[in-house]
Motif scaffolding. Sequence first.
Motif, short mmCIF file in Angstrom:
data_model
loop_
_atom_site.label_atom_id
_atom_site.label_comp_id
_atom_site.label_asym_id
_atom_site.label_seq_id
_atom_site.Cartn_x
_atom_site.Cartn_y
_atom_site.Cartn_z
N ASP A 64 18.60 56.99 -7.76
CA ASP A 64 17.74 57.19 -8.52
C ASP A 64 17.35 58.90 -8.60
OD1 ASP A 64 17.41 54.67 -8.77
OD2 ASP A 64 15.69 54.33 -7.48
N ASN A 65 17.58 59.36 -7.58
CA ASN A 65 17.15 61.00 -7.59
C ASN A 65 18.30 61.72 -8.41
OD1 ASN A 65 15.13 60.80 -6.03
ND2 ASN A 65 16.17 61.03 -3.97
N HIS A 66 19.34 61.31 -8.27
CA HIS A 66 20.60 61.97 -9.25
C HIS A 66 20.27 61.82 -10.95
CE1 HIS A 66 24.29 63.93 -9.54
NE2 HIS A 66 24.70 63.15 -10.60
N ILE A 67 19.88 60.59 -11.12
CA ILE A 67 19.51 60.20 -12.38
C ILE A 67 18.34 61.18 -12.75
CG2 ILE A 67 18.66 58.63 -13.92
CD1 ILE A 67 20.02 56.29 -12.16
N ARG A 68 17.35 61.27 -12.08
CA ARG A 68 16.14 62.23 -12.20
C ARG A 68 16.45 63.73 -12.37
NH1 ARG A 68 13.79 59.69 -8.08
NH2 ARG A 68 13.06 57.76 -8.61
N LYS A 69 17.31 64.03 -11.36
CA LYS A 69 17.56 65.40 -11.60
C LYS A 69 18.48 65.74 -12.76
CE LYS A 69 19.92 69.12 -8.72
NZ LYS A 69 20.34 69.28 -7.34
N VAL A 70 19.31 65.00 -13.31
CA VAL A 70 20.01 65.21 -14.61
C VAL A 70 19.22 64.89 -15.79
CG1 VAL A 70 22.18 64.58 -16.09
CG2 VAL A 70 22.22 65.09 -13.44
N VAL A 71 18.36 63.96 -15.85
CA VAL A 71 17.96 63.62 -17.11
C VAL A 71 16.39 64.43 -17.28
CG1 VAL A 71 16.82 61.28 -18.38
CG2 VAL A 71 18.83 61.23 -17.14
N ASP A 72 15.94 64.55 -16.40
CA ASP A 72 14.23 64.98 -16.38
C ASP A 72 14.22 66.42 -17.14
OD1 ASP A 72 13.15 62.89 -15.21
OD2 ASP A 72 12.68 64.03 -13.43
N GLY A 73 15.45 67.22 -17.24
CA GLY A 73 15.41 68.34 -17.87
C GLY A 73 15.71 68.22 -19.39
N VAL A 74 15.99 67.01 -19.71
CA VAL A 74 16.36 66.92 -21.23
C VAL A 74 15.23 66.51 -22.02
CG1 VAL A 74 17.77 65.50 -22.88
CG2 VAL A 74 18.79 65.98 -20.37
#
Length: 105
Positions: free
Chosen positions: A60-70
């Motif tokens: 979940d954290n990896h997904i957030r780290k990548v997607v949150d900045g888009v």
Amino acid sequence: MEDKRSGTNSRYPMADIGMAAFSLFFMQHPSFLAFQRTLHENVGRDNTQTLFGIEKIPSDNHIRKVVDGVSPEHFEEDFFFIVDELKRDSAQVTHNVLHGHTLIA
């Protein structure tokens, strides 16, 4: 989405991260990763494989780290393409409210 990761941070394909992010909304489970691991242990497969074609489940954290900045605008063209296709195929049930806008859950 542009892949801004480097080093060991890039072990998950961007397609898997994107589909995992989408599946979070689709599956509506508070802990996506925990749910998929449990499902995989009990059944031998999980929804990420069967429904979304995800090879490796990112955290979940990896997904957030990548997607949150888009920016959401990044997906506008794809979103409106899908809406237009649904309208063209008469597959969309349209409920126009708020001055002609279509509500989509």
